[in-house]
Design an enzyme around this catalytic site. Structure first.
Site, PDB file in Angstrom:
ATOM      1  N   ARG A   1      -6.427  32.900  64.433  1.00 47.61           N
ATOM      2  CA  ARG A   1      -5.532  33.493  64.377  1.00 47.61           C
ATOM      3  C   ARG A   1      -5.637  34.857  65.404  1.00 47.61           C
ATOM      4  NH1 ARG A   1      -5.048  36.267  60.366  1.00 47.61           N
ATOM      5  NH2 ARG A   1      -6.487  35.390  58.686  1.00 47.61           N
TER       6      ARG A   1
ATOM      7  N   TYR B   1      -1.554  28.417  67.821  1.00 48.76           N
ATOM      8  CA  TYR B   1      -2.505  27.999  67.057  1.00 48.76           C
ATOM      9  C   TYR B   1      -1.455  29.114  64.758  1.00 48.76           C
ATOM     10  CZ  TYR B   1      -6.555  26.590  64.808  1.00 48.76           C
ATOM     11  OH  TYR B   1      -7.468  25.302  63.841  1.00 48.76           O
TER      12      TYR B   1
ATOM     13  N   LYS C   1       2.228  33.123  57.593  1.00 50.43           N
ATOM     14  CA  LYS C   1       1.934  34.061  57.330  1.00 50.43           C
ATOM     15  C   LYS C   1       3.065  35.056  58.358  1.00 50.43           C
ATOM     16  CE  LYS C   1      -1.790  33.153  56.290  1.00 50.43           C
ATOM     17  NZ  LYS C   1      -2.835  32.938  54.432  1.00 50.43           N
TER      18      LYS C   1
ATOM     19  N   HIS D   1      -0.592  37.371  49.315  1.00 52.95           N
ATOM     20  CA  HIS D   1      -1.734  35.947  48.971  1.00 52.95           C
ATOM     21  C   HIS D   1      -2.826  35.237  48.247  1.00 52.95           C
ATOM     22  CE1 HIS D   1      -4.464  34.754  52.507  1.00 52.95           C
ATOM     23  NE2 HIS D   1      -4.638  34.061  52.738  1.00 52.95           N
TER      24      HIS D   1
ATOM     25  N   SER E   1      -8.755  35.183  53.605  1.00 50.76           N
ATOM     26  CA  SER E   1      -9.253  33.614  53.928  1.00 50.76           C
ATOM     27  C   SER E   1     -10.446  33.467  53.690  1.00 50.76           C
ATOM     28  CB  SER E   1      -8.413  33.799  55.246  1.00 50.76           C
ATOM     29  OG  SER E   1      -7.681  34.875  55.712  1.00 50.76           O
TER      30      SER E   1
ATOM     31  N   CYS F   1     -12.165  31.778  51.784  1.00 47.63           N
ATOM     32  CA  CYS F   1     -12.872  32.500  50.170  1.00 47.63           C
ATOM     33  C   CYS F   1     -12.814  30.557  49.206  1.00 47.63           C
ATOM     34  CB  CYS F   1     -12.763  33.233  49.617  1.00 47.63           C
ATOM     35  SG  CYS F   1     -13.008  35.079  50.378  1.00 47.63           S
TER      36      CYS F   1
ATOM     37  N   ASP G   1      -1.420  28.990  48.757  1.00 45.98           N
ATOM     38  CA  ASP G   1      -2.413  30.290  49.476  1.00 45.98           C
ATOM     39  C   ASP G   1      -1.173  31.718  49.849  1.00 45.98           C
ATOM     40  OD1 ASP G   1      -3.391  31.553  51.778  1.00 45.98           O
ATOM     41  OD2 ASP G   1      -1.549  30.817  53.361  1.00 45.98           O
TER      42      ASP G   1
ATOM     43  N   ARG H   1      -8.498  22.230  60.751  1.00 45.48           N
ATOM     44  CA  ARG H   1      -7.614  22.612  60.418  1.00 45.48           C
ATOM     45  C   ARG H   1      -6.861  21.277  59.350  1.00 45.48           C
ATOM     46  NH1 ARG H   1      -6.201  28.059  57.410  1.00 45.48           N
ATOM     47  NH2 ARG H   1      -7.349  29.081  58.854  1.00 45.48           N
TER      48      ARG H   1
HETATM   49  C1  OXD Z   1      -5.439  32.132  56.654  1.00 42.47           C
HETATM   50  C2  OXD Z   1      -5.455  30.816  56.294  1.00 42.47           C
HETATM   51  O1  OXD Z   1      -5.983  32.954  57.230  1.00 42.47           O
HETATM   52  O2  OXD Z   1      -4.247  30.772  54.901  1.00 42.47           O
HETATM   53  O3  OXD Z   1      -5.399  32.824  55.591  1.00 42.47           O
HETATM   54  O4  OXD Z   1      -5.166  30.535  57.324  1.00 42.47           O
HETATM   55 MN    MN Z   2      -4.454  32.185  54.012  1.00 39.86          MN
END
Ligand code: OXD
Ligand code: MN
Length: 634
Positions: free
Chosen positions: A97, A246, A255, A275, A297, A299, A322, A416
């Site tokens: 991102r 991406y 997002k 989130h 993100s 974690c 998510d 991913r």
């Molecule tokens: C993030 C994702 O970056 O879920 O939080 O990809």
């Molecule tokens: Mn996320």
């Protein structure tokens, strides 16, 4: 070129004939699209000038056709070890991102970002004015799909037809993006039936690489990293993304829509777009509790959402990993849905020890992006060392020969997996319940190596909102940041806020001002505290069920907590530690070093004053001041 999408309504059929007459419709019947969608597609066609349009129906033959094309071209490689799984290597400059190129456009700057202190660079969202943004759009989108097909993807975020769901239509010139959207959202003609002539979120995406290409295409992944822009227009419920294929940059349902645009819709309609994962824990008595949890993100949200509990008799089921959309119903209960249809998880670190349920989810019908490949047609990434033959020859994400033990990474740290949520062995039977599931607890957390105890409960809702506003964590590979700095990530929403963060906090606090709402309890957890030698004090993963068990005890009103300056901590011995392989240093795990907390509290106040300024609700500031005073008195 003007961005006026309002073609005159009465003339739609004429417009279709005139403006689409010459354009091949590669698949689908344009006239079956609702008129509002038609008008928008026409507008986008005129601007982007694709060579054909392709109206997606989400069917299997459609997927087969696209996969076949991508295999032929070399964008995808079949991973023959599994059923219907593919590897995609992107252009190595398009791997995460891009927060620095993500913008929100509103006429009034302060609808988007708070009033920061003079001289301070705001980090809670980036605003660009409408005129300036229009110039950026006009310098990118006209002609951007020349020589390419424009895919029209009608999708639902949330179960199709649920009152908690919302509909979007994405236009993209990337068929890789189409394949991922089919996994991550619900793509179906039913979406268009439900939509009728109602409003939908308009998502326009282009790789920004028209033919003939001006830029060398690497790995059959056309993109335009120098010109990336991800623009949100919350008032118009619209997203325009250019230059990157991406993840969150291009799967616009995730997002961009489900967090940034949806947080604005949620504010306007009185709900929350967060989130957060959603999971349920059923205890040995058979009592089930639903929990949502917000972590920055990378974690371990996906790991927690799917944990395999180590405590006997406990069962965990996953609703989402998510994003959570949550709304109070007419009985005052908070009901949550997962608006997504799949998991887009960080691959490195995922293995049969850390997340066996994710591993089982992506054994078929999945796409792996920027992972490495084993010689026998399997995936590989850091963390799979113990599950892979040491002598196996491996090709890295950069297409280089590699073996376990050699220096360097085999997979990109933000590689991913994209897989259907329905394949998760512990997916909750109610994960698609149109009424959502009842949320009893909200957990915030982050990667906090020092000072922050394993778990605490907020004094009340407002205090929980303050705790959420102070979430911090070590940096992540999901975005373009590097290094291990502790970064503020309030409510785990820093990169995903759709409007002024001060107003967002006020929106959260407003639920406490409404009568008859059954507000969930709010907690904070930290699995990542280390001792003086840098060793984790808590084993984490499946053992985290012990912490969830304490959370549930609190939800049931059990007297298992003691008051501290930062909230309620577990009374010694009230977290079940039976059968843990190593003893736990309880005192260290729950210690609250006075100087650490004085500094941390002041640092949080400074951060909020700098970043949120006069938009910060007084309540949040007062609660932090009280926390500082409480430590001062110790
Ligand atoms: C993030 C994702 O970056 O879920 O939080 O990809
Ligand atoms: Mn996320």
């Amino acid at each position: 070129m003007s961005d006026n999408e309002e073609e005159p309504f009465m003339e739609i059929h004429e417009i279709v004939t005139q403006k689409l007459g010459h354009l091949p419709v590669a698949k689908g019947d344009f006239r079956c699209l609702p008129q509002k969608v038609q008008r928008w597609v026409i507008h986008a066609v005129n601007m982007c000038q694709p060579r054909a349009i392709y109206i997606c129906d989400g069917s299997q033959p459609e997927a087969d056709e696209i996969i076949h094309k991508l295999l032929e071209r070399g964008t995808l490689t079949k991973l023959k070890k599994y059923e219907n799984c593919y590897l995609c290597r992107t252009d190595p400059t398009d791997v995460a991102r891009v927060e620095s190129k993500t913008w929100i456009t509103t006429p009034d700057k302060y609808d988007t970002v708070p009033h920061v202190r003079e001289g301070v660079k705001g980090i809670l969202g980036q605003w660009m004015g409408p005129k300036e943004m229009q110039t950026e759009i006009d310098s990118r989108f006209p002609g951007c799909m020349k020589g390419r097909t424009m895919y029209v993807i009608p999708f639902s975020m949330g179960p199709i037809g649920s009152p908690l769901s919302k509909i979007g239509v994405q236009l993209t010139d990337s068929n890789y993006v189409l394949l991922c959207m089919r996994i991550m959202t619900r793509v179906s003609p039913k979406v268009l039936e439900v939509l009728g002539n109602n409003e939908f979120v308009k998502c326009l995406h282009s790789m920004g690489c028209p033919r003939p290409v001006q830029r060398k295409v690497v790995n059959h992944w056309p993109c335009n990293p120098e010109r990336v822009i991800i623009a949100h227009f919350p008032e118009e419920r619209k997203v325009k993304s250019f230059g990157s294929g991406y993840g969150g940059n291009s799967l616009l349902g995730k997002k961009c829509f489900a967090l940034r645009i949806a947080s604005v819709i949620a504010r306007d309609e009185g709900w929350m777009a967060e989130h957060m994962l959603i999971m349920s824990v059923t205890d040995p008595r058979g009592k089930e509790t639903f929990i949502s949890a917000a972590f920055p993100s990378a974690c371990g949200k996906t790991n927690l959402a799917m944990i395999q509990p180590t405590l006997p008799g406990y069962k965990v089921q996953c609703v989402g990993d998510d994003i959570a959309w949550m709304r109070f119903n007419d009985k005052g209960e908070l009901r949550g849905i997962n608006p997504e249809n799949g998991f887009f998880g960080v691959a490195p670190g995922t293995n049969f020890k850390t997340n066996p349920n994710a591993m089982r989810t992506f054994q078929k019908n999945s796409i792996f992006t920027n992972v490495a490949e084993t010689a026998d047609g399997g995936y590989y990434w850091e963390g799979l060392e113990d599950e892979t033959d040491k002598n196996m020859s491996i090709t890295t994400w950069l297409n280089q020969e590699w073996r376990i033990g050699k220096p360097g990474n085999a997979a990109h740290p933000n590689a991913r997996f994209t897989c259907p949520a329905s394949q998760c062995p512990i997916i909750h039977p109610k994960w698609e319940d149109p009424a959502g599931v009842p949320i009893s607890a909200i957990i915030f957390g982050g990667r906090r190596p020092a000072g922050v105890p394993l778990v605490l409960e907020s004094f009340d809702w407002d205090h929980g909102v303050m705790i959420g506003a102070c979430v911090k964590s070590e940096a992540t590979a999901a975005a373009e940041h590097t290094g291990k700095k502790i970064m503020h990530d309030p409510m785990a929403m820093r990169p995903f806020m759709g409007y002024n963060f001060g107003k967002y906090l006020d929106h959260w606090l407003s639920f406490n001002r409404q009568p008859n709402l059954k507000l969930p309890k709010i907690f904070h957890v930290n699995w990542f505290r280390v001792d003086e030698h840098g060793k984790f004090l808590w084993p984490g993963f499946g053992e985290n069920i012990r912490v969830l068990d304490w959370v549930i005890q609190r939800c049931e009103g059990k007297d298992v907590a003691v008051k501290s300056p930062i909230g309620y901590l577990p009374k010694k011995g009230t977290i079940n530690l039976d059968g843990l392989p190593h003893p736990i240093n309880w005192d260290e795990l729950f210690s609250l070093p006075k100087h650490y907390w004085m500094d941390d509290t002041r640092e949080s106040m400074r951060f909020l004053e700098d970043q949120v300024g006069c938009d910060l609700p007084d309540k949040i500031y007062t609660l932090l001041k009280q926390q500082e005073e409480a430590f001062d008195k110790l």
